[in-house]
Enzyme design. Structure first.
Site, PDB file in Angstrom:
ATOM      1  N   CYS A  34       0.834  -1.209   0.000  1.00 53.27           N
ATOM      2  CA  CYS A  34       0.000   0.000   0.000  1.00 53.27           C
ATOM      3  C   CYS A  34       0.864   1.252   0.000  1.00 53.27           C
ATOM      4  CB  CYS A  34      -0.890   0.044   1.262  1.00 53.27           C
ATOM      5  SG  CYS A  34      -1.952  -1.370   1.511  1.00 53.27           S
ATOM      6  N   CYS A  68      -6.151   1.835  -2.040  1.00 54.45           N
ATOM      7  CA  CYS A  68      -5.305   3.040  -2.141  1.00 54.45           C
ATOM      8  C   CYS A  68      -4.570   3.141  -3.468  1.00 54.45           C
ATOM      9  CB  CYS A  68      -4.305   3.088  -0.988  1.00 54.45           C
ATOM     10  SG  CYS A  68      -2.938   1.885  -1.105  1.00 54.45           S
ATOM     11  N   ASP A 431      20.417  37.314 -14.787  1.00 53.69           N
ATOM     12  CA  ASP A 431      19.136  37.542 -15.451  1.00 53.69           C
ATOM     13  C   ASP A 431      18.510  38.833 -14.925  1.00 53.69           C
ATOM     14  OD1 ASP A 431      16.794  35.996 -17.052  1.00 53.69           O
ATOM     15  OD2 ASP A 431      15.955  37.083 -15.347  1.00 53.69           O
TER      16      ASP A 431
END
Length: 472
Positions: A34, A68, A431
């Site tokens: 699970c 699940c 930048d």
């Protein structure tokens, strides 16, 4: 990947959804594995074993929980962070390379022998490349069984199985029943080649930041953003495709991105899903990112205001590189226009590949000669294989090969590494927009000083970069 029992057990005992995809819980008394957050289990310590991958749990003889659906959990964010061979291998397996080229093809791309690659993956993940690819085939098959009207024999080969018998045996082993039992789960698709599915992610997800970034840079005729949905064409291994992605807010398992994929060849489902997940950065761990960035007083307010900002990535590395070169020293809107003209001149479905761009006439490039030659030089290098822009490319080698080409500097190479290969720790201090954003947040805007300050944000400087752009 080393799993600490106590930490894993606490996550399972509290059903902590943050760990879904990081590891898998196998219960020896039921023979089922699970997600950590599964509501159906409260296992005793003596009955629990933890595995680093679904493939490892399947290899050990456990079948997937029907409640699940652990195979549908977000992928481990570790593969995005890591730039080593195992991380690169996982990205390529997710893109379907083993199904198309086999383990020899995967090993060749990574530069290792098959035996050594198998050993590395088994040590880290408890399963080799074939088992990992097999787990992915099972998930692809389940999606096709549940959401399309294809016959089961067609699905077997579309998902990458070598025979119908192998398909039947795998589905029975992984899901605890024959393929026909899965078909009862969801309504069928109304149109052949159309697959509807939910792409899980770890909340929070700041969807507006993703959509705004993509909308501002959308290439005419290739992509667009309308009413909260991003749409684009895809160039896939077996043919063209289209995708529509709509982020659905929610908590826990209810949070997802609704995806509608239109595929010419359903064998492209797995790579299409992998590329869409990477485009929207859905396997990220936003809490880990925000915890690091939020520890900086200058970033804390924007992190609190906009939790879960992701790094918009790419579905095509070459397209991203061309975007970066075209966008040098011109506006975002002008870049879009020029890219649209290049795509139109190539007359292809989707953005043209490297060979097509290399063959375009000079008049297809409305830009200065030097920049046109840079794009053509890149296209020739990619087509020849001397520059690798695939998902599994070595990030350091990619940057080195790009800056070796005339007309490509550090900014362009860094931008490509961030979006094409998913490097989470790129920073571009020179930048202009980054410096403006830094100034707006009270950070130093001198490139050298800013870069030194940004060391505090490792290994998530790409996420800080997006936040600075948003504050510019």
């Amino acid at each position: 990947m080393e799993l600490e029992f106590e930490r894993c057990y606490r996550a399972v005992d509290s059903r902590d959804q943050r760990f879904d995809g990081w590891f898998y819980t196998a219960v020896t008394s039921t023979g089922i594995y699970c997600k950590p957050s599964c509501p159906a289990i409260t296992p005793k310590r003596a009955n629990v074993t933890f595995y680093p991958s679904a493939a490892a749990a399947q290899k050990a003889g456990f079948r997937a929980c029907k409640r699940c659906r652990p195979d549908a959990a977000p992928g481990s964010p570790e593969w995005d962070v890591r730039a080593d061979t195992v991380g690169r291998a996982m990205r390529l397996i997710g893109d379907g390379v083993v199904d198309r080229e086999g383990v020899p093809g995967l090993a060749a791309r990574l530069g290792y022998t098959e035996r050594h690659l198998h050993r590395m993956l088994t040590e880290e993940l408890g399963a080799g490349p074939l088992a990992l690819a097999r787990a992915q085939r099972a998930q692809t098959a389940r999606i096709l069984v549940e959401t399309t009207d294809l016959g089961l024999a067609e699905i077997a080969f579309a998902a990458g199985f070598g025979s119908v018998r192998q398909f039947n045996d795998t589905i029975k082993e992984v899901y605890g029943g024959p393929p026909s039992t899965l078909r009862q789960k969801l309504p069928k698709a109304s149109e052949s080649g159309v697959v509807n599915l939910r792409l899980a992610y770890r909340p929070p997800l700041h969807a507006p930041a993703l959509l705004e970034f993509l909308a501002a840079r959308a290439i005419p005729g290739i992509e667009d953003v309308t009413d909260g949905t991003y749409r684009r064409t895809l160039t896939l291994p077996h043919g063209p495709g289209e995708v529509a992605l709509t982020p659905i807010p929610g908590h826990g398992s209810s949070a997802h991105v609704a995806a509608t994929l239109t595929l010419k060849d359903v064998r492209d489902l797995a790579p299409a899903v992998a590329r869409c997940r990477r485009l929207l950065d859905l396997d990220a761990d936003p809490e880990a990112v925000d915890a690091t960035l939020g520890a900086d007083d200058k970033l804390a307010r924007t992190v609190d205001k906009e939790p879960g900002v992701r790094v918009p990535r790419a579905v095509d590395g070459f397209e991203t590189a061309v975007r970066a070169i075209v966008g040098q020293q011109i506006s975002v809107s002008a870049t879009r226009t020029i890219l649209g003209k290049i795509a139109k001149a190539a007359a292809t479905t989707g953005f043209p590949d490297a060979a097509a761009v290399a063959d375009l006439p000079d008049e297809a490039f409305p830009m200065p000669t030097a920049r046109r030659e840079t794009i053509k030089g890149l296209a020739r290098a990619v087509a020849a294989g001397t520059v690798d822009l695939d998902l599994g490319a070595d990030r350091e080698e990619l940057v080195e090969s790009l800056v070796a080409l005339p007309g490509i500097g550090a900014w362009t190479a860094g931008y490509v590494a961030m979006r094409a290969t998913g490097d989470p720790d790129v920073f571009l201090p020179t930048d202009l927009a980054v410096r403006r954003g830094a100034r707006a947040l009270g950070l130093p805007d001198d490139p050298e000083t800013l870069e030194a300050h940004a060391a505090n944000w490792r290994p998530w400087r790409s996420y800080a970069l997006i936040r600075l752009w948003r504050n510019a």
